[in-house]
Design a protein around this motif. Structure first.
Motif, PDB file in Angstrom:
ATOM      1  N   PHE A 313       0.651  -1.245   0.086  1.00 11.56           N
ATOM      2  CA  PHE A 313      -0.133   0.022  -0.075  1.00 11.56           C
ATOM      3  C   PHE A 313       0.905   1.053   0.095  1.00 11.56           C
ATOM      4  CE2 PHE A 313      -2.476   3.416   1.739  1.00 11.56           C
ATOM      5  CZ  PHE A 313      -3.730   3.275   0.934  1.00 11.56           C
ATOM      6  N   ASP A 314       0.506   2.024  -0.903  1.00 14.96           N
ATOM      7  CA  ASP A 314       1.611   3.345  -1.046  1.00 14.96           C
ATOM      8  C   ASP A 314       0.976   4.485  -0.294  1.00 14.96           C
ATOM      9  OD1 ASP A 314       3.124   5.379  -1.662  1.00 14.96           O
ATOM     10  OD2 ASP A 314       2.370   5.612  -3.790  1.00 14.96           O
ATOM     11  N   GLU A 315       1.800   4.638   0.823  1.00 16.47           N
ATOM     12  CA  GLU A 315       1.499   5.916   1.753  1.00 16.47           C
ATOM     13  C   GLU A 315       1.763   7.262   1.364  1.00 16.47           C
ATOM     14  OE1 GLU A 315       2.113   5.043   6.008  1.00 16.47           O
ATOM     15  OE2 GLU A 315      -0.022   4.329   6.173  1.00 16.47           O
ATOM     16  N   GLY A 316       2.691   7.380   0.398  1.00 15.24           N
ATOM     17  CA  GLY A 316       3.418   8.382   0.024  1.00 15.24           C
ATOM     18  C   GLY A 316       2.508   9.744  -0.235  1.00 15.24           C
ATOM     19  N   PRO A 317       1.333   9.422  -1.193  1.00 15.90           N
ATOM     20  CA  PRO A 317       0.718  10.666  -1.405  1.00 15.90           C
ATOM     21  C   PRO A 317      -0.291  11.197  -0.137  1.00 15.90           C
ATOM     22  CG  PRO A 317       0.452   8.793  -3.348  1.00 15.90           C
ATOM     23  CD  PRO A 317       1.237   8.264  -2.097  1.00 15.90           C
ATOM     24  N   ILE A 318      -0.483  10.335   0.607  1.00 15.56           N
ATOM     25  CA  ILE A 318      -1.194  10.620   1.810  1.00 15.56           C
ATOM     26  C   ILE A 318      -0.485  11.442   2.990  1.00 15.56           C
ATOM     27  CG2 ILE A 318      -2.429   9.634   3.941  1.00 15.56           C
ATOM     28  CD1 ILE A 318      -3.072   7.276   2.421  1.00 15.56           C
ATOM     29  N   GLY A 319       0.913  10.662   3.098  1.00 11.19           N
ATOM     30  CA  GLY A 319       1.733  11.730   3.833  1.00 11.19           C
ATOM     31  C   GLY A 319       2.054  13.067   3.396  1.00 11.19           C
ATOM     32  N   ARG A 320       2.293  13.199   1.907  1.00 13.80           N
ATOM     33  CA  ARG A 320       2.565  14.868   1.467  1.00 13.80           C
ATOM     34  C   ARG A 320       1.015  15.712   1.659  1.00 13.80           C
ATOM     35  NH1 ARG A 320       5.237  11.317  -2.268  1.00 13.80           N
ATOM     36  NH2 ARG A 320       3.375  11.098  -3.593  1.00 13.80           N
ATOM     37  N   ALA A 321       0.102  14.887   1.515  1.00 13.42           N
ATOM     38  CA  ALA A 321      -1.071  15.954   1.628  1.00 13.42           C
ATOM     39  C   ALA A 321      -1.295  16.039   3.220  1.00 13.42           C
ATOM     40  CB  ALA A 321      -2.295  15.126   1.227  1.00 13.42           C
ATOM     41  N   GLU A 322      -1.023  15.153   4.042  1.00 13.33           N
ATOM     42  CA  GLU A 322      -1.249  15.262   5.619  1.00 13.33           C
ATOM     43  C   GLU A 322      -0.271  16.354   6.044  1.00 13.33           C
ATOM     44  OE1 GLU A 322      -0.688  12.864   9.576  1.00 13.33           O
ATOM     45  OE2 GLU A 322       0.365  12.460   8.062  1.00 13.33           O
ATOM     46  N   GLY A 323       0.863  16.632   5.429  1.00 15.16           N
ATOM     47  CA  GLY A 323       1.705  17.698   5.888  1.00 15.16           C
ATOM     48  C   GLY A 323       1.100  18.999   5.360  1.00 15.16           C
ATOM     49  N   VAL A 324       0.476  19.337   4.423  1.00 16.56           N
ATOM     50  CA  VAL A 324      -0.201  20.479   4.197  1.00 16.56           C
ATOM     51  C   VAL A 324      -1.245  20.821   5.066  1.00 16.56           C
ATOM     52  CG1 VAL A 324      -1.456  21.919   2.435  1.00 16.56           C
ATOM     53  CG2 VAL A 324       0.653  20.461   1.644  1.00 16.56           C
ATOM     54  N   VAL A 325      -2.115  19.706   5.479  1.00 19.45           N
ATOM     55  CA  VAL A 325      -3.369  20.027   6.393  1.00 19.45           C
ATOM     56  C   VAL A 325      -2.952  20.270   7.496  1.00 19.45           C
ATOM     57  CG1 VAL A 325      -5.299  18.577   7.452  1.00 19.45           C
ATOM     58  CG2 VAL A 325      -4.826  18.343   4.837  1.00 19.45           C
ATOM     59  N   LEU A 326      -1.957  19.746   8.100  1.00 12.23           N
ATOM     60  CA  LEU A 326      -1.422  19.784   9.464  1.00 12.23           C
ATOM     61  C   LEU A 326      -1.040  21.154   9.893  1.00 12.23           C
ATOM     62  CD1 LEU A 326       0.094  16.492  10.773  1.00 12.23           C
ATOM     63  CD2 LEU A 326      -2.281  17.186  10.729  1.00 12.23           C
ATOM     64  N   TYR A 387      -4.443  24.021   0.173  1.00 17.58           N
ATOM     65  CA  TYR A 387      -4.852  23.386   1.273  1.00 17.58           C
ATOM     66  C   TYR A 387      -6.485  22.363   1.051  1.00 17.58           C
ATOM     67  CZ  TYR A 387      -7.910  22.869   5.675  1.00 17.58           C
ATOM     68  OH  TYR A 387      -8.653  22.159   6.664  1.00 17.58           O
ATOM     69  N   ILE A 388      -7.264  23.119   0.408  1.00 13.60           N
ATOM     70  CA  ILE A 388      -8.713  22.550   0.163  1.00 13.60           C
ATOM     71  C   ILE A 388      -8.088  21.257  -0.642  1.00 13.60           C
ATOM     72  CG2 ILE A 388     -10.689  22.920  -1.332  1.00 13.60           C
ATOM     73  CD1 ILE A 388     -10.457  25.917  -0.598  1.00 13.60           C
ATOM     74  N   LYS A 389      -7.361  21.343  -1.629  1.00 12.59           N
ATOM     75  CA  LYS A 389      -7.089  20.012  -2.348  1.00 12.59           C
ATOM     76  C   LYS A 389      -6.572  18.810  -1.482  1.00 12.59           C
ATOM     77  CE  LYS A 389      -4.856  18.293  -6.440  1.00 12.59           C
ATOM     78  NZ  LYS A 389      -4.304  17.010  -5.793  1.00 12.59           N
ATOM     79  N   ALA A 390      -5.573  19.262  -0.657  1.00 13.05           N
ATOM     80  CA  ALA A 390      -4.950  18.396   0.186  1.00 13.05           C
ATOM     81  C   ALA A 390      -5.692  17.923   1.074  1.00 13.05           C
ATOM     82  CB  ALA A 390      -3.614  19.380   1.042  1.00 13.05           C
ATOM     83  N   ALA A 391      -6.621  18.732   1.876  1.00 16.64           N
ATOM     84  CA  ALA A 391      -7.532  18.220   2.780  1.00 16.64           C
ATOM     85  C   ALA A 391      -8.398  17.139   2.185  1.00 16.64           C
ATOM     86  CB  ALA A 391      -8.423  19.225   3.494  1.00 16.64           C
ATOM     87  N   ALA A 392      -8.946  17.216   0.916  1.00 17.34           N
ATOM     88  CA  ALA A 392      -9.819  16.477   0.296  1.00 17.34           C
ATOM     89  C   ALA A 392      -9.204  14.849  -0.127  1.00 17.34           C
ATOM     90  CB  ALA A 392     -10.340  16.875  -0.949  1.00 17.34           C
ATOM     91  N   ASP A 393      -7.836  15.250  -0.535  1.00 20.13           N
ATOM     92  CA  ASP A 393      -7.080  14.102  -0.939  1.00 20.13           C
ATOM     93  C   ASP A 393      -6.613  13.249   0.144  1.00 20.13           C
ATOM     94  OD1 ASP A 393      -7.169  15.068  -3.675  1.00 20.13           O
ATOM     95  OD2 ASP A 393      -5.078  15.766  -3.722  1.00 20.13           O
ATOM     96  N   ALA A 394      -6.261  14.036   1.215  1.00 24.37           N
ATOM     97  CA  ALA A 394      -5.931  13.210   2.333  1.00 24.37           C
ATOM     98  C   ALA A 394      -6.828  12.236   2.987  1.00 24.37           C
ATOM     99  CB  ALA A 394      -5.491  14.147   3.677  1.00 24.37           C
ATOM    100  N   ARG A 395      -8.097  12.843   3.173  1.00 29.24           N
ATOM    101  CA  ARG A 395      -9.334  12.108   3.620  1.00 29.24           C
ATOM    102  C   ARG A 395      -9.434  11.042   2.945  1.00 29.24           C
ATOM    103  NH1 ARG A 395     -12.347  13.022   8.381  1.00 29.24           N
ATOM    104  NH2 ARG A 395     -10.584  14.052   8.864  1.00 29.24           N
TER     105      ARG A 395
END
Length: 501
Positions: A313-326, A387-395
């Motif tokens: 399972f590739d978590e890479g895109p999740i981690g990148r989006a999470e950083g923007v959100v946090l 941020y809007i994109k990262a929040a949607a992508d992350a979740r």
């Protein structure tokens, strides 16, 4: 002698007296509270797990005993002493500091709604637990468990090892017998990592199940409080007391619809006939951790579970989006919290103010800087398209296309994985030697995550994670309870100085 709930367990009794007569009968709340306060006095200089004790703890304990004597028992946790991580407000005359000298006078006189729930259930607030300063969001080079207010929390199993973070003090204190239980908070790993590394049960609930009001924030998308205990049943009893939304939190009514008695119906047979997805992509923390995990899988199968392998399972895109959100949410959410405090007591009113305070306060920069704060200060708020994109992508990536898809594709009810590897050596010069954990998927999705002791690596505890869909706390607690009762892997800490040869 007036008795408190048997949940207090033999550990509390052992603290009170070595006499057979005392150990044959559960202690009163006053006796248990006195015992824990004595343990804090005896051990906290070594462990640095507790920042402050509640001056009214004994008075509150006596009141709970009087209620019990009069026939009023509020819940299964009536009279039991609980520590709060020091980013959670309580009405006692104690500052809520997040470990920062900027908040050393932040006495609010407010109970967080979860603390109100604990009081209504009859729990005794014992004090405040140390933590990784600002819940470990200040710097990527930080030392888990260090705060300018409380010093460095030490792991009670091996004292030169990390207690993980950011709920470091909560984990170390409960493991070492300084409290019956504690409340931690998690954004990504801050309950489950210290629980696993300190040989505890830790539950990160679905985001929104427990109110976030009057808790110093990082991210409203991922923050949640949860219990850290020595048994699954204790965690379930505490969750029953603290669950529930409140209007100020903005949580949905879904939280209230899932408020229930989480301890009711816990079954040793809960693993029979269930399918579990084995997250192989969360292995490899260390060879010995992998060996303990393999034994855990055999134990799960022996209890009737069907195991389905999931290798990638590739978590890479999740981690990148999470950083923007946090980082974006930290700047806005922290400013909103600081605005709610007394300006006469808290001079820092924004993240920029905190950054300036740290630069002017040498102790805050004793071991590491604040590059994560500075990155967060550069973010552009909730209207920023990034941020809007990262929040949607992350979740989406962590939830519907992550955990939900894994469960659907495998036919499993939950995912199992090692929580993380064994505790690493405390290194103030180079920061944490953190090898990763199984926390990011449930953290970013906002889904529940339970860790239960699964054994140890050369005397250092490691935990088994149960990860499920939103609002599946009752399921995860049941699975964890069945595993716990079948294996009983938890061992008491040894307080070794080191395990280095």
């Amino acid at each position: 002698m007036t008795k408190i709930a048997c949940l207090a367990g033999a550990a509390v009794v052992a603290l009170l007296s070595t006499s057979a007569a005392a150990q044959a009968s559960p202690p009163t709340s006053e006796q248990a509270t006195q015992a824990y306060l004595a343990q804090i006095k005896a051990k906290n200089d070594l462990l640095r797990a507790v920042i402050a004790v509640n001056p009214a703890a004994l008075t509150d304990a006596k009141a709970r005993d009087a209620e019990r004597k009069a026939g009023k028992v509020r819940s299964a946790i009536h009279g039991l002493p609980i520590l709060l991580k020091d980013n959670i407000e309580s009405a006692e005359p104690l500052a809520t500091t997040a470990g920062s000298l900027a908040l050393k006078d932040n006495v609010t006189g407010r109970d967080a709604p979860l603390v109100k729930g604990l009081r209504e259930a009859g729990a005794v607030i014992l004090g405040k637990a140390n933590l990784s300063e600002w819940a470990n969001i200040r710097s990527n080079n930080s030392i888990s468990g260090w705060s300018a207010v409380g010093g460095t929390v030490r792991n009670p199993y091996v004292l030169d090892r990390s207690a993980c973070g950011s709920s470091s003090g909560s984990g170390a204190a409960v493991a070492a017998g300084l409290a019956w239980a504690a409340i931690g908070t998690e954004t990504d790993g801050s309950i489950t990592c210290p629980a696993a590394i300190n040989g505890l049960v830790g539950l990160k609930p679905t985001v929104g199940l427990v109110s976030r009001t009057h808790i110093i924030p990082i991210s409203h998308s991922q923050d949640t409080a949860g219990p850290m205990t020595t048994t699954v049943r204790d965690a379930a009893e505490i969750l029953t007391a603290i669950a529930g939304s409140d209007p100020a939190d903005g949580a949905t009514k879904a939280a209230d619809s899932h408020k229930t008695d989480y301890a009711k119906g816990l079954s040793k047979d809960a693993l029979k006939g269930v399918t579990l997805a084995v997250a192989r992509f969360y292995t490899g923390y260390s060879p010995k951790t992998d060996a303990v995990f393999e034994q855990a899988l055999k134990d799960l199968a022996a209890q009737g579970a069907t195991l389905v392998e999931l290798k990638e399972f590739d978590e890479g895109p999740i981690g990148r989006a999470e950083g923007v959100v946090l980082y974006t949410e930290l700047k806005v959410d922290l400013a909103a919290y600081l605005a709610s405090t007394d300006p006469a007591k808290v001079k820092t009113r924004t993240l920029a103010d905190v950054i300036a305070f740290n630069k002017a306060t040498p102790k805050e920069f004793e071991w590491f800087g604040q590059e994560s704060f500075e990155r967060a200060e550069k973010t552009k708020g909730y209207d920023d398209p990034d941020y809007i994109k990262a929040a949607a992508d992350a979740r989406r990536l962590a939830g519907p296309e992550g955990i939900d898809k894994i469960l659907k594709d495998t036919g499993a009810v939950a995912i199992v994985a090692p929580t993380t590897g064994p505790a690493w050596t405390i290194d103030p010069l180079n920061g944490d030697n953190y090898g990763g954990s199984s926390t990011t998927l449930p953290a970013v999705a906002g889904y529940p995550h339970l860790t239960v002791p699964m054994g140890d690596v050369t005397g250092l505890p490691v935990g088994l994670s149960f990860i499920g869909p939103a609002w599946s706390e009752k399921l995860l607690l049941n699975l964890g309870y069945a595993y716990e009762q079948a294996t009983m892997r938890r061992k008491a800490p040894t307080f070794k100085t080191t395990i280095a040869p």
